[in-house]
Write a protein that holds these residues in place. Structure first.
Motif, PDB file in Angstrom:
ATOM      1  N   ALA A   6      -5.287   4.946   9.108  1.00  0.00           N
ATOM      2  CA  ALA A   6      -5.305   4.136   7.805  1.00  0.00           C
ATOM      3  C   ALA A   6      -5.497   2.956   7.789  1.00  0.00           C
ATOM      4  O   ALA A   6      -6.735   2.402   7.230  1.00  0.00           O
ATOM      5  CB  ALA A   6      -4.355   5.180   6.832  1.00  0.00           C
ATOM      6  N   ILE A   7      -4.474   2.102   8.754  1.00  0.00           N
ATOM      7  CA  ILE A   7      -4.821   1.512   8.683  1.00  0.00           C
ATOM      8  C   ILE A   7      -5.817   0.518   9.642  1.00  0.00           C
ATOM      9  O   ILE A   7      -6.616  -0.335   9.476  1.00  0.00           O
ATOM     10  CB  ILE A   7      -3.499   0.308   9.484  1.00  0.00           C
ATOM     11  N   ARG A   8      -6.748   1.165  10.723  1.00  0.00           N
ATOM     12  CA  ARG A   8      -8.138   1.341  11.388  1.00  0.00           C
ATOM     13  C   ARG A   8      -8.788   1.319  10.880  1.00  0.00           C
ATOM     14  O   ARG A   8      -9.643   0.643  10.572  1.00  0.00           O
ATOM     15  CB  ARG A   8      -7.447   1.567  12.796  1.00  0.00           C
ATOM     16  N   ASP A   9      -8.747   2.718   9.865  1.00  0.00           N
ATOM     17  CA  ASP A   9     -10.284   2.933   9.191  1.00  0.00           C
ATOM     18  C   ASP A   9     -10.483   3.060   7.713  1.00  0.00           C
ATOM     19  O   ASP A   9     -11.479   2.937   7.638  1.00  0.00           O
ATOM     20  CB  ASP A   9     -10.337   3.976   9.741  1.00  0.00           C
ATOM     21  N   LYS A  10      -9.091   2.481   6.817  1.00  0.00           N
ATOM     22  CA  LYS A  10      -9.505   2.704   5.589  1.00  0.00           C
ATOM     23  C   LYS A  10      -8.900   0.838   4.826  1.00  0.00           C
ATOM     24  O   LYS A  10      -8.247   1.572   3.786  1.00  0.00           O
ATOM     25  CB  LYS A  10      -9.017   3.262   4.846  1.00  0.00           C
ATOM     26  N   ARG A  11      -9.473   0.505   5.482  1.00  0.00           N
ATOM     27  CA  ARG A  11      -8.061  -0.793   4.974  1.00  0.00           C
ATOM     28  C   ARG A  11      -8.364  -1.341   3.389  1.00  0.00           C
ATOM     29  O   ARG A  11      -7.824  -2.045   2.960  1.00  0.00           O
ATOM     30  CB  ARG A  11      -8.622  -2.405   6.418  1.00  0.00           C
ATOM     31  N   ALA A  12      -9.813  -0.923   3.206  1.00  0.00           N
ATOM     32  CA  ALA A  12     -10.139  -1.700   2.084  1.00  0.00           C
ATOM     33  C   ALA A  12     -10.007  -1.208   0.883  1.00  0.00           C
ATOM     34  O   ALA A  12      -9.056  -1.499  -0.096  1.00  0.00           O
ATOM     35  CB  ALA A  12     -11.611  -1.696   2.701  1.00  0.00           C
ATOM     36  N   ILE A  13     -10.164   0.668   0.756  1.00  0.00           N
ATOM     37  CA  ILE A  13      -9.798   1.053   0.062  1.00  0.00           C
ATOM     38  C   ILE A  13      -8.196   1.622  -0.081  1.00  0.00           C
ATOM     39  O   ILE A  13      -7.084   1.856  -1.270  1.00  0.00           O
ATOM     40  CB  ILE A  13      -9.827   2.267   0.368  1.00  0.00           C
ATOM     41  N   LEU A  14      -7.267   1.687   0.988  1.00  0.00           N
ATOM     42  CA  LEU A  14      -5.817   1.031   1.092  1.00  0.00           C
ATOM     43  C   LEU A  14      -5.245  -0.658  -0.308  1.00  0.00           C
ATOM     44  O   LEU A  14      -4.623  -0.883  -0.393  1.00  0.00           O
ATOM     45  CB  LEU A  14      -5.196   0.627   2.660  1.00  0.00           C
ATOM     46  N   ALA A  15      -5.892  -1.495   0.574  1.00  0.00           N
ATOM     47  CA  ALA A  15      -5.845  -2.655  -0.657  1.00  0.00           C
ATOM     48  C   ALA A  15      -6.199  -2.244  -1.473  1.00  0.00           C
ATOM     49  O   ALA A  15      -5.352  -2.789  -2.631  1.00  0.00           O
ATOM     50  CB  ALA A  15      -7.029  -3.582   0.031  1.00  0.00           C
ATOM     51  N   ASP A  16      -7.470  -1.282  -2.004  1.00  0.00           N
ATOM     52  CA  ASP A  16      -7.752  -1.082  -3.716  1.00  0.00           C
ATOM     53  C   ASP A  16      -6.461  -0.706  -4.085  1.00  0.00           C
ATOM     54  O   ASP A  16      -5.858  -0.970  -5.087  1.00  0.00           O
ATOM     55  CB  ASP A  16      -9.146  -0.687  -3.675  1.00  0.00           C
ATOM     56  N   PHE A  17      -6.271   1.088  -3.534  1.00  0.00           N
ATOM     57  CA  PHE A  17      -5.237   1.370  -4.081  1.00  0.00           C
ATOM     58  C   PHE A  17      -3.611   0.877  -4.404  1.00  0.00           C
ATOM     59  O   PHE A  17      -2.925   0.655  -4.812  1.00  0.00           O
ATOM     60  CB  PHE A  17      -4.649   2.554  -3.276  1.00  0.00           C
ATOM     61  N   LEU A  18      -3.325  -0.229  -3.753  1.00  0.00           N
ATOM     62  CA  LEU A  18      -2.560  -0.937  -3.052  1.00  0.00           C
ATOM     63  C   LEU A  18      -1.919  -2.700  -4.892  1.00  0.00           C
ATOM     64  O   LEU A  18      -0.909  -2.263  -4.939  1.00  0.00           O
ATOM     65  CB  LEU A  18      -1.943  -2.111  -2.458  1.00  0.00           C
ATOM     66  N   ALA A  19      -3.214  -2.407  -4.721  1.00  0.00           N
ATOM     67  CA  ALA A  19      -3.210  -3.434  -6.798  1.00  0.00           C
ATOM     68  C   ALA A  19      -3.104  -2.680  -7.357  1.00  0.00           C
ATOM     69  O   ALA A  19      -2.572  -3.516  -8.211  1.00  0.00           O
ATOM     70  CB  ALA A  19      -4.778  -3.626  -5.656  1.00  0.00           C
ATOM     71  N   ARG A  20      -3.725  -0.940  -7.037  1.00  0.00           N
ATOM     72  CA  ARG A  20      -3.737  -0.364  -8.273  1.00  0.00           C
ATOM     73  C   ARG A  20      -1.940  -0.265  -8.816  1.00  0.00           C
ATOM     74  O   ARG A  20      -1.967   0.015  -9.192  1.00  0.00           O
ATOM     75  CB  ARG A  20      -4.490   0.765  -8.006  1.00  0.00           C
ATOM     76  N   GLU A  21      -1.854  -0.347  -8.381  1.00  0.00           N
ATOM     77  CA  GLU A  21      -0.405   0.737  -7.206  1.00  0.00           C
ATOM     78  C   GLU A  21       0.603  -1.002  -8.057  1.00  0.00           C
ATOM     79  O   GLU A  21       1.482  -0.728  -9.049  1.00  0.00           O
ATOM     80  CB  GLU A  21       0.504   0.956  -5.794  1.00  0.00           C
ATOM     81  N   ALA A  22       0.534  -1.563  -8.056  1.00  0.00           N
ATOM     82  CA  ALA A  22       1.320  -3.177  -8.137  1.00  0.00           C
ATOM     83  C   ALA A  22       0.913  -2.707  -9.865  1.00  0.00           C
ATOM     84  O   ALA A  22       2.331  -3.427 -10.300  1.00  0.00           O
ATOM     85  CB  ALA A  22       0.738  -4.675  -7.098  1.00  0.00           C
ATOM     86  N   ARG A  23       0.180  -2.801 -10.322  1.00  0.00           N
ATOM     87  CA  ARG A  23      -0.677  -2.871 -11.243  1.00  0.00           C
ATOM     88  C   ARG A  23       0.154  -1.973 -12.661  1.00  0.00           C
ATOM     89  O   ARG A  23       0.944  -1.826 -13.254  1.00  0.00           O
ATOM     90  CB  ARG A  23      -2.124  -3.014 -12.037  1.00  0.00           C
ATOM     91  N   ALA A  24       0.655  -0.836 -11.624  1.00  0.00           N
ATOM     92  CA  ALA A  24       1.155   0.436 -12.366  1.00  0.00           C
ATOM     93  C   ALA A  24       2.607   0.623 -12.547  1.00  0.00           C
ATOM     94  O   ALA A  24       3.465   0.610 -13.698  1.00  0.00           O
ATOM     95  CB  ALA A  24       0.524   1.684 -11.224  1.00  0.00           C
ATOM     96  N   LEU A  25       2.872  -0.301 -11.291  1.00  0.00           N
ATOM     97  CA  LEU A  25       4.586  -1.056 -11.835  1.00  0.00           C
ATOM     98  C   LEU A  25       4.827  -1.761 -12.890  1.00  0.00           C
ATOM     99  O   LEU A  25       5.794  -1.830 -13.184  1.00  0.00           O
ATOM    100  CB  LEU A  25       5.015  -1.212  -9.821  1.00  0.00           C
ATOM    101  N   ASP A  26       3.690  -2.848 -12.874  1.00  0.00           N
ATOM    102  CA  ASP A  26       4.181  -3.836 -14.288  1.00  0.00           C
ATOM    103  C   ASP A  26       3.960  -2.803 -15.453  1.00  0.00           C
ATOM    104  O   ASP A  26       4.846  -3.525 -16.001  1.00  0.00           O
ATOM    105  CB  ASP A  26       2.921  -4.646 -13.885  1.00  0.00           C
ATOM    106  N   TRP A  27       3.226  -2.028 -15.337  1.00  0.00           N
ATOM    107  CA  TRP A  27       3.481  -1.289 -16.597  1.00  0.00           C
ATOM    108  C   TRP A  27       3.901  -0.545 -16.930  1.00  0.00           C
ATOM    109  O   TRP A  27       4.942   0.034 -17.944  1.00  0.00           O
ATOM    110  CB  TRP A  27       1.422  -0.049 -16.632  1.00  0.00           C
TER     111      TRP A  27
END
Length: 311
Positions: free
Chosen positions: A218-239
């Motif tokens: 995933a780190i090799r092939d899906k970096r962009a969507i991983l980064a997007d998911f992690l940004a969404r997760e950070a917002r979810a934690l704040d929520w």
């Protein structure tokens, strides 16, 4: 391959949304592992996945060790685990790496603990010398037992550690087949509600750090969507920290936990994104030292090699 007991409990919940963009990041599916009471409920409750431009496939796991096995075999792309189980897996050769971190805001008793039956006379790790303490090997519960023993200047074999899954540990504690259970939320919250008592409080020994860990593929092939998911997760934690009741209701529905247990879990597990900096990396040394001094591994891999920050 995972055993039947450790098999992925695929939820069947897919967010089959239209992919955007071109090239290798187009039309991707992100396979997310979630422990009971973990990432899936958080993301669903917060609405953080609204408009996500890739499909998400969820798989549920009873403990971090099972999730980490799936990550190592590239059966899932990313999942949240505690720092101790990750370090145990990493030093045992896992190719997975930390891509983001979070830290607990809560200091309430019971997020991590060694629990005993209400009638037990044990009130400390010393009271459990020679007794049977259940946990999962390589888990944060395993680490808690070893740290508590070391702090009391007791050897790692001073208690009889019994390797059991969370569900088997719960049953064994209720029947008296074991004397104590070293575990984490939501299992601690459920055990305490059913009459168990804390003998060793994990607040004295845990840093409250959790890691989003991704597979090498995933780190090799899906970096962009991983980064997007992690940004969404950070917002979810704040929520989640501002909507405790809403989060608890979704958590109860997703996990089958009684609402009071879900509410206790949310309150004990308040978390926010934290940066992966030199201080955080250095703080992990105590985990390696604890496992190594107990003879669990040689800790030959450098700490800094475990981190590939994407968030």
């Amino acid at each position: 391959m995972l055993s039947r007991r450790q098999a992925i409990l695929t939820s069947g919940a897919f967010f089959a949304l239209a992919a955007c963009g071109r090239g290798e990041e187009g039309a991707k599916t992100l396979r997310v592992g979630s422990q009971k009471g973990g990432t899936k409920a958080l993301m669903l409750a917060s609405g953080a996945l609204e408009g996500v431009p890739y499909a998400i496939e969820w798989s549920d796991f009873p403990a971090a060790q099972n999730l980490l096995e799936a990550l190592a075999s590239d059966a899932v792309d990313v999942g949240l685990v505690g720092d101790a189980p990750f370090q145990f897996a990493f030093q045992s050769g896992s190719p997975a790496r930390v891509v983001a971190a979070m830290k607990s805001d809560s200091r309430g008793a019971g997020a991590l603990a060694v629990v005993v039956n209400g009638h037990s006379r044990a009130h400390s790790i010393r009271d459990l010398v020679g007794k049977r303490v259940a946990t999962t090997r390589g888990s944060i519960g395993h680490y808690l037992v070893l740290r508590a023993l070391a702090a009391a200047r007791l050897p790692a074999d001073a208690v009889k550690i019994t390797w059991l899954t969370p569900s088997d540990s719960k049953a064994a504690l209720q029947t008296g087949a074991i004397d104590a259970w070293s575990t984490w939320v939501p299992y601690t919250a459920a055990a305490l509600a059913e009459g168990a008592r804390i003998a060793v409080d994990g607040r004295d020994f845990s840093q409250g750090v959790g890691f989003d860990v991704a597979s090498a593929g995933a780190i090799r092939d899906k970096r962009a969507i991983l980064a997007d998911f992690l940004a969404r997760e950070a917002r979810a934690l704040d929520w989640s920290n501002d909507h405790v009741d809403d989060y608890a209701r979704i958590l109860a529905g997703e996990t089958g936990l009684p609402l009071p247990i879900a509410e206790a879990t949310v309150k004990l597990n308040s978390r926010r994104r934290t940066p992966i900096d030199a201080g955080l990396v250095a703080s992990q040394q105590v985990i390696l030292d604890t496992f190594r001094e107990a003879g669990e591994f040689k800790a030959s891999r450098a700490l800094k090699e475990a981190f590939v920050p994407l968030a």
